[in-house]
Design a protein around this motif. Sequence first.
Motif, PDB file in Angstrom:
ATOM      1  N   GLY A 347       0.803  -1.215   0.000  1.00  0.00           N
ATOM      2  CA  GLY A 347       0.000   0.000   0.000  1.00  0.00           C
ATOM      3  C   GLY A 347       0.836   1.265   0.000  1.00  0.00           C
ATOM      4  N   PHE A 348       2.067   1.183   0.484  1.00  0.00           N
ATOM      5  CA  PHE A 348       2.917   2.363   0.559  1.00  0.00           C
ATOM      6  C   PHE A 348       3.339   2.867  -0.819  1.00  0.00           C
ATOM      7  CE2 PHE A 348       6.147  -0.623  -0.428  1.00  0.00           C
ATOM      8  CZ  PHE A 348       7.306   0.070  -0.764  1.00  0.00           C
ATOM      9  N   THR A 349       3.171   2.059  -1.874  1.00  0.00           N
ATOM     10  CA  THR A 349       3.674   2.444  -3.193  1.00  0.00           C
ATOM     11  C   THR A 349       2.898   3.602  -3.820  1.00  0.00           C
ATOM     12  OG1 THR A 349       2.293   0.751  -4.267  1.00  0.00           O
ATOM     13  CG2 THR A 349       4.552   0.127  -3.666  1.00  0.00           C
ATOM     14  N   SER A 350       1.690   3.886  -3.324  1.00  0.00           N
ATOM     15  CA  SER A 350       0.900   4.980  -3.912  1.00  0.00           C
ATOM     16  C   SER A 350       1.626   6.316  -3.789  1.00  0.00           C
ATOM     17  CB  SER A 350      -0.481   5.052  -3.265  1.00  0.00           C
ATOM     18  OG  SER A 350      -0.368   5.254  -1.869  1.00  0.00           O
ATOM     19  N   ALA A 351       2.250   6.575  -2.640  1.00  0.00           N
ATOM     20  CA  ALA A 351       2.989   7.818  -2.463  1.00  0.00           C
ATOM     21  C   ALA A 351       4.224   7.862  -3.349  1.00  0.00           C
ATOM     22  CB  ALA A 351       3.386   8.002  -0.997  1.00  0.00           C
ATOM     23  N   ARG A 391      10.875  12.852  -7.865  1.00  0.00           N
ATOM     24  CA  ARG A 391      10.855  14.268  -7.530  1.00  0.00           C
ATOM     25  C   ARG A 391      10.291  14.449  -6.113  1.00  0.00           C
ATOM     26  NH1 ARG A 391       7.002  13.058 -11.298  1.00  0.00           N
ATOM     27  NH2 ARG A 391       4.827  13.291 -10.607  1.00  0.00           N
ATOM     28  N   GLY A 392      10.693  15.519  -5.482  1.00  0.00           N
ATOM     29  CA  GLY A 392      10.259  15.786  -4.123  1.00  0.00           C
ATOM     30  C   GLY A 392       8.755  15.946  -4.023  1.00  0.00           C
ATOM     31  N   ALA A 393       8.216  15.585  -2.848  1.00  0.00           N
ATOM     32  CA  ALA A 393       6.764  15.661  -2.637  1.00  0.00           C
ATOM     33  C   ALA A 393       6.488  15.783  -1.148  1.00  0.00           C
ATOM     34  CB  ALA A 393       6.081  14.428  -3.211  1.00  0.00           C
ATOM     35  N   GLU A 394       5.225  16.062  -0.822  1.00  0.00           N
ATOM     36  CA  GLU A 394       4.784  16.067   0.572  1.00  0.00           C
ATOM     37  C   GLU A 394       4.074  14.752   0.840  1.00  0.00           C
ATOM     38  OE1 GLU A 394       2.453  18.945   3.780  1.00  0.00           O
ATOM     39  OE2 GLU A 394       2.845  19.626   1.724  1.00  0.00           O
ATOM     40  N   ILE A 395       4.606  13.955   1.752  1.00  0.00           N
ATOM     41  CA  ILE A 395       4.099  12.599   1.977  1.00  0.00           C
ATOM     42  C   ILE A 395       3.976  12.347   3.474  1.00  0.00           C
ATOM     43  CG2 ILE A 395       4.854  11.514  -0.174  1.00  0.00           C
ATOM     44  CD1 ILE A 395       7.471  10.811   1.090  1.00  0.00           C
ATOM     45  N   THR A 396       3.133  11.366   3.804  1.00  0.00           N
ATOM     46  CA  THR A 396       2.899  10.998   5.199  1.00  0.00           C
ATOM     47  C   THR A 396       3.244   9.534   5.405  1.00  0.00           C
ATOM     48  OG1 THR A 396       1.127  12.630   5.424  1.00  0.00           O
ATOM     49  CG2 THR A 396       1.183  10.848   7.044  1.00  0.00           C
ATOM     50  N   VAL A 397       3.992   9.257   6.441  1.00  0.00           N
ATOM     51  CA  VAL A 397       4.452   7.898   6.752  1.00  0.00           C
ATOM     52  C   VAL A 397       3.257   7.003   7.072  1.00  0.00           C
ATOM     53  CG1 VAL A 397       5.684   6.548   8.493  1.00  0.00           C
ATOM     54  CG2 VAL A 397       6.726   8.625   7.540  1.00  0.00           C
ATOM     55  N   PRO A 398       3.121   5.822   6.398  1.00  0.00           N
ATOM     56  CA  PRO A 398       2.001   4.926   6.664  1.00  0.00           C
ATOM     57  C   PRO A 398       2.288   3.900   7.752  1.00  0.00           C
ATOM     58  CG  PRO A 398       3.202   4.157   4.746  1.00  0.00           C
ATOM     59  CD  PRO A 398       3.928   5.380   5.250  1.00  0.00           C
ATOM     60  N   ASP A 399       3.535   3.464   7.873  1.00  0.00           N
ATOM     61  CA  ASP A 399       3.923   2.447   8.845  1.00  0.00           C
ATOM     62  C   ASP A 399       5.436   2.511   9.009  1.00  0.00           C
ATOM     63  OD1 ASP A 399       5.251   0.393   6.970  1.00  0.00           O
ATOM     64  OD2 ASP A 399       3.274   0.573   6.069  1.00  0.00           O
TER      65      ASP A 399
END
Length: 446
Positions: A347-351, A391-399
């Motif tokens: 599931g983490f691959t979406s980011a 490229r850089g992005a704003e992401i949130t840690v899932p686990d």
Amino acid sequence: MLFWNTARMSRSLVLNGGRPLIGDIEVRGAKNLVSKAMVAVVLAEEPCRLRGVPEISDVQIVAGLLELHGVKIDSSDRDGELLLDPTNVEQAHVADIDAHAGSSRVPVLLCGPLLHRLGEAFIPDLGGCRIGERPINFHLDVLRTFGAVVDKRPEGLRLTAPHGLKGADIQLPYPSVGTTEQVLLTAVRAEGTTVLRNAAIEPEIMDLVAILQKMGAIISVQTDRRIEIEGVPRLGGFDHLAIPDRIEAGSWACAALATAGDIYVRGAQQQPMMAFLNVFRRVGGSFDIDDEGIRFWHSGGDINSLAIETDVHPGLMTDWQQPLVVALTQTRGLSIIHETVYENRLGFTSALGEMGAQIQTYRNCLGSSPCRFSRANFQHSAVVSGPARLRGAEITVPDLRGGFSYLIAALAAEGTSKVHGIDLIYRGYENFSTKLDAVGADYDLI
């Protein structure tokens, strides 16, 4: 209480990527062993000494749970060493246990030891990373097999053992690490002999077996995933140096590969990492092993796409999959990943897709290994097309593991990334911001 303060840890960072990571870092005791070794202390009736303990929040949480149950813990002026005294174990208040349990799944492993010491245990709602269902039914079934009685209450589960715990013959449908730990921690003081079939045999399990043997347990590990435990009425203390964290070592290795860097991981050991090292070499990474650790580096030129499948030990560890996926985004061609351990680990691959990675997930099994999810509706396989220009992005840690993988992606990406929820990473990666400094990362904690 322990000497570090997890409450002061930052929850976000801004990271400027696109530069090779070069430097020297150290890994200490494995998260997946240290917390279980601390639980094993409850079985003892003498003080214990655990060395190589990392400063991670999971250790802080387990320490808090043990102190609630009367275990005295001394870590002052001892770098990576805990002295634990379980002489006066006592029942904790339900509300206090519940306050800790939202962040950890360890309370379920305390049940066997507490039933032996106190005749009673309590399990509140359990937390942990949301990478799969990970139900506790295996644990409860095992405890009932030993003679525990489970009473469901609004606030959780109360367990008792009115006739004591007896040895059992147990066949696991899947070689679950957590359930194998439960059996070991319960069987060592149960009356009679326990036979566990289809057991997990991960290096951290074997290190837990070594600790229990030091305490006075009688445990035989057979070559067919069968473990036999002869129960003993009493266990003493132990003095043990924890096995190094092979997951953290592999994560930094992937960071070196993804950023075209060169990282020496002091404390990493070859034998527990053989499956990972084979994949690292096949993908085109280089490594050199000495008595102090392992150096990992990108040897230049293109790195190779390949197919990987996760599996229980001695297969490729599921916790290595996520950082490897980030490295595979930089290979030329198509890579295939088949996750057979946790149904939702991809599931983490979406980011990563938002950062420019080309990853497509599938419900089908894209591999040859037997898989529990072959007829289920889980996105547990993936195809990675590379090389991708991240490229850089704003992401949130899932686990936990996905979170460190996001850091690797941000380090490999061009431009600036903002990563939120990094407090999850402190659960399993000791002083990772200090280690980012050591390998030359450009970042700010916010």
